[in-house]
Scaffold this motif. Sequence first.
Motif, PDB file in Angstrom:
ATOM      1  N   CYS A 109       0.841  -1.206   0.000  1.00  0.00           N
ATOM      2  CA  CYS A 109       0.000   0.000   0.000  1.00  0.00           C
ATOM      3  C   CYS A 109       0.876   1.255   0.000  1.00  0.00           C
ATOM      4  N   GLU A 110       1.914   1.250   0.814  1.00  0.00           N
ATOM      5  CA  GLU A 110       2.802   2.416   0.871  1.00  0.00           C
ATOM      6  C   GLU A 110       3.497   2.612  -0.481  1.00  0.00           C
ATOM      7  N   ARG A 111       3.886   1.509  -1.103  1.00  0.00           N
ATOM      8  CA  ARG A 111       4.611   1.597  -2.370  1.00  0.00           C
ATOM      9  C   ARG A 111       3.752   2.135  -3.510  1.00  0.00           C
ATOM     10  N   LEU A 112       2.468   1.836  -3.432  1.00  0.00           N
ATOM     11  CA  LEU A 112       1.560   2.262  -4.495  1.00  0.00           C
ATOM     12  C   LEU A 112       1.664   3.748  -4.757  1.00  0.00           C
ATOM     13  N   PHE A 113       1.781   4.522  -3.683  1.00  0.00           N
ATOM     14  CA  PHE A 113       1.769   5.976  -3.820  1.00  0.00           C
ATOM     15  C   PHE A 113       3.154   6.575  -3.655  1.00  0.00           C
ATOM     16  N   ASN A 114       4.129   5.713  -3.602  1.00  0.00           N
ATOM     17  CA  ASN A 114       5.499   6.168  -3.409  1.00  0.00           C
ATOM     18  C   ASN A 114       6.431   5.168  -4.097  1.00  0.00           C
ATOM     19  N   PRO A 115       6.408   5.213  -5.441  1.00  0.00           N
ATOM     20  CA  PRO A 115       7.102   4.171  -6.222  1.00  0.00           C
ATOM     21  C   PRO A 115       8.596   4.100  -5.957  1.00  0.00           C
ATOM     22  N   LYS A 116       9.153   5.152  -5.364  1.00  0.00           N
ATOM     23  CA  LYS A 116      10.585   5.102  -5.046  1.00  0.00           C
ATOM     24  C   LYS A 116      10.902   3.986  -4.055  1.00  0.00           C
ATOM     25  N   LEU A 117       9.868   3.511  -3.346  1.00  0.00           N
ATOM     26  CA  LEU A 117      10.091   2.460  -2.338  1.00  0.00           C
ATOM     27  C   LEU A 117      10.276   1.087  -2.967  1.00  0.00           C
ATOM     28  N   GLU A 118       9.989   1.009  -4.261  1.00  0.00           N
ATOM     29  CA  GLU A 118      10.123  -0.273  -4.958  1.00  0.00           C
ATOM     30  C   GLU A 118      11.560  -0.786  -4.829  1.00  0.00           C
ATOM     31  N   LYS A 119      11.718  -2.071  -4.558  1.00  0.00           N
ATOM     32  CA  LYS A 119      13.046  -2.722  -4.428  1.00  0.00           C
ATOM     33  C   LYS A 119      13.838  -2.267  -3.199  1.00  0.00           C
ATOM     34  N   GLN A 120      13.231  -1.448  -2.364  1.00  0.00           N
ATOM     35  CA  GLN A 120      13.924  -0.953  -1.168  1.00  0.00           C
ATOM     36  C   GLN A 120      13.424  -1.695   0.056  1.00  0.00           C
ATOM     37  N   PRO A 121      14.258  -1.817   1.091  1.00  0.00           N
ATOM     38  CA  PRO A 121      13.743  -2.382   2.336  1.00  0.00           C
ATOM     39  C   PRO A 121      12.797  -1.389   3.012  1.00  0.00           C
ATOM     40  N   VAL A 122      11.577  -1.869   3.333  1.00  0.00           N
ATOM     41  CA  VAL A 122      10.553  -1.008   3.929  1.00  0.00           C
ATOM     42  C   VAL A 122       9.910  -1.774   5.083  1.00  0.00           C
ATOM     43  N   VAL A 123       9.643  -1.096   6.193  1.00  0.00           N
ATOM     44  CA  VAL A 123       8.841  -1.719   7.256  1.00  0.00           C
ATOM     45  C   VAL A 123       7.716  -0.776   7.665  1.00  0.00           C
ATOM     46  N   VAL A 124       6.640  -1.362   8.200  1.00  0.00           N
ATOM     47  CA  VAL A 124       5.525  -0.584   8.731  1.00  0.00           C
ATOM     48  C   VAL A 124       5.364  -0.958  10.198  1.00  0.00           C
ATOM     49  N   LEU A 125       5.108   0.063  11.011  1.00  0.00           N
ATOM     50  CA  LEU A 125       5.029  -0.147  12.460  1.00  0.00           C
ATOM     51  C   LEU A 125       3.586  -0.306  12.925  1.00  0.00           C
ATOM     52  N   ALA A 176      15.083  -1.957  17.274  1.00  0.00           N
ATOM     53  CA  ALA A 176      15.603  -2.138  15.918  1.00  0.00           C
ATOM     54  C   ALA A 176      15.996  -0.825  15.258  1.00  0.00           C
ATOM     55  N   ALA A 177      15.655   0.298  15.890  1.00  0.00           N
ATOM     56  CA  ALA A 177      15.787   1.604  15.231  1.00  0.00           C
ATOM     57  C   ALA A 177      17.190   1.844  14.656  1.00  0.00           C
ATOM     58  N   ALA A 178      18.208   1.565  15.445  1.00  0.00           N
ATOM     59  CA  ALA A 178      19.578   1.836  14.986  1.00  0.00           C
ATOM     60  C   ALA A 178      19.918   0.976  13.776  1.00  0.00           C
ATOM     61  N   PHE A 179      19.552  -0.293  13.866  1.00  0.00           N
ATOM     62  CA  PHE A 179      19.818  -1.222  12.762  1.00  0.00           C
ATOM     63  C   PHE A 179      19.116  -0.765  11.475  1.00  0.00           C
ATOM     64  N   LEU A 180      17.886  -0.319  11.631  1.00  0.00           N
ATOM     65  CA  LEU A 180      17.109   0.114  10.464  1.00  0.00           C
ATOM     66  C   LEU A 180      17.769   1.319   9.797  1.00  0.00           C
ATOM     67  N   ARG A 181      18.200   2.255  10.629  1.00  0.00           N
ATOM     68  CA  ARG A 181      18.837   3.453  10.099  1.00  0.00           C
ATOM     69  C   ARG A 181      20.112   3.079   9.353  1.00  0.00           C
ATOM     70  N   GLN A 182      20.870   2.224   9.982  1.00  0.00           N
ATOM     71  CA  GLN A 182      22.145   1.782   9.430  1.00  0.00           C
ATOM     72  C   GLN A 182      21.987   1.145   8.046  1.00  0.00           C
ATOM     73  N   HIS A 183      20.892   0.409   7.854  1.00  0.00           N
ATOM     74  CA  HIS A 183      20.689  -0.265   6.578  1.00  0.00           C
ATOM     75  C   HIS A 183      19.771   0.498   5.638  1.00  0.00           C
ATOM     76  N   GLY A 184      19.475   1.726   5.985  1.00  0.00           N
ATOM     77  CA  GLY A 184      18.657   2.558   5.110  1.00  0.00           C
ATOM     78  C   GLY A 184      17.246   2.037   4.905  1.00  0.00           C
ATOM     79  N   VAL A 185      16.697   1.395   5.922  1.00  0.00           N
ATOM     80  CA  VAL A 185      15.333   0.867   5.797  1.00  0.00           C
ATOM     81  C   VAL A 185      14.339   2.021   5.960  1.00  0.00           C
ATOM     82  N   LYS A 186      13.378   2.108   5.057  1.00  0.00           N
ATOM     83  CA  LYS A 186      12.340   3.139   5.149  1.00  0.00           C
ATOM     84  C   LYS A 186      11.278   2.667   6.136  1.00  0.00           C
TER      85      LYS A 186
END
Length: 436
Positions: free
Chosen positions: A29-45, A73-83
Amino acid sequence: MGSSHLRHSQPVTKYIFGLVDCNNFYVSCERLFNPKLEKQPVVVLSNNDGCIIARSNEAKALGIAMGTPFFKAAAFLRQHGVKVFSSNYPLYGDMSWRVMTTLKKLEPEVEVYSIDEAFIRLPQQALPDLEGYGKRLRSTIKQHTGIPVSIGFGPTKTLAKIANRLAKKENKYQGVCDLSSVHPESFLAGCPVGDIWGIGRRNSEKLHQQGITSGLDLIKCDDDWIRKRLTISGLRTVMELRAIPCIELEKTSKSKSISSSKSFGYQVEHLSELREAAATYVTQAAVKLRLQQSLAGCLQIYVTTNRFSKTQPCYAAKEIINLPEATADTGILIKSALQGLEKIYRPGLRYQKTGVVLSHLVAASRRQLSLFTRTNKNRDRLMTALDLINGRWGRFTIQHGAAGFSKPWQHRQEMKSPAYTTRWTDLPKVGSSGQL
DNA sequence: TCTGGGGTCCTAGGACCC
DNA sequence: TCTGGGGTCCTAGGACCC
């Protein structure tokens, strides 16, 4: 005696079940309106940015587990550029509705099982090429909604679940896996017992202790043994694994209880704040109640302190109020809830959460009046007007004063995407600037 | 500092009755 | 000294799901 014996030996499979499941739904759902997220690591809280509840495949590949507390997980997520996104339920709810509506246009027998899953049921002989059919279904849903789904077919719901998991996991299936005419023994050996629908963590541990680790081990167990250790629900699951359908398709579902609750943004001590929160959750539950055209005969209110705290005393209490007559009137429900709250409130504690549960639901059309009350048409009309206005202009446009105005105790959701599909001002804009 | 929210179903055991 | 037995209803708690 003889006839029941015969009944057992008759062919039992008349239908094929399918499970249509959206892939990484919230992320999609997030990717639908934000195609830049395609192929990127993404998490939803989760609701209060508490835990990770959805992950893209790329995020899964990084080893991020479902349910991990965000702060860990916050530090790890930042480190790996997870959206990272806060959950955006208006968006997910609306996209879910679109997927389900599309599916219902294509299939007559649909059970919406959750926000991102639906079972379908097909007559066994209807389709010679089930896999091809599944692929067409899949591409139509993708085309109409933009959401990718996976589909699994099997002779029972439980086996359709397994087929769906394979469809997602193994590339060779390309999103559609048909196990409807495959003998279960041929694939259950590769299916860990804990991955089976209906076998949770506790029962999985219990089974492992007995050396039962795969689906194949499980179907070989003795029925009485299963019944005794996993209850009747466990036995149903085992039967389903043996391709004997025990769990039916449920096309109509009105819930039997409605609840609303949320953790606070900070530890709340004052009764006044608890009262506002309780009134707010009653308001939300009452909207759902009227939406499904029901009345509640019983209201439960509860409070808890932080159960993880090592320094604060732990307290959890609830009060159950049987209403004199079933109602969907927000005002009456708030009043009862606040009375209940007074009884369970203990000063000096730091509360983490409050919530309400409405139960003993009855259809509004079958309202039972008590002997001494008169119907109040005006109250009904007030509620209808309230829902109309809030439905159009936002859910707290008009509310009871008891629910508070600034609601400081609410949790912030700092990484939330706009309500792209449900709020006019959040509609995505298309322009020549190259920005979406 | 920070660990979701919303549901369902099943069972054991107590209370109560005759 | 002995202290029934069987049914029903209710609830709390546990397990599961997404």
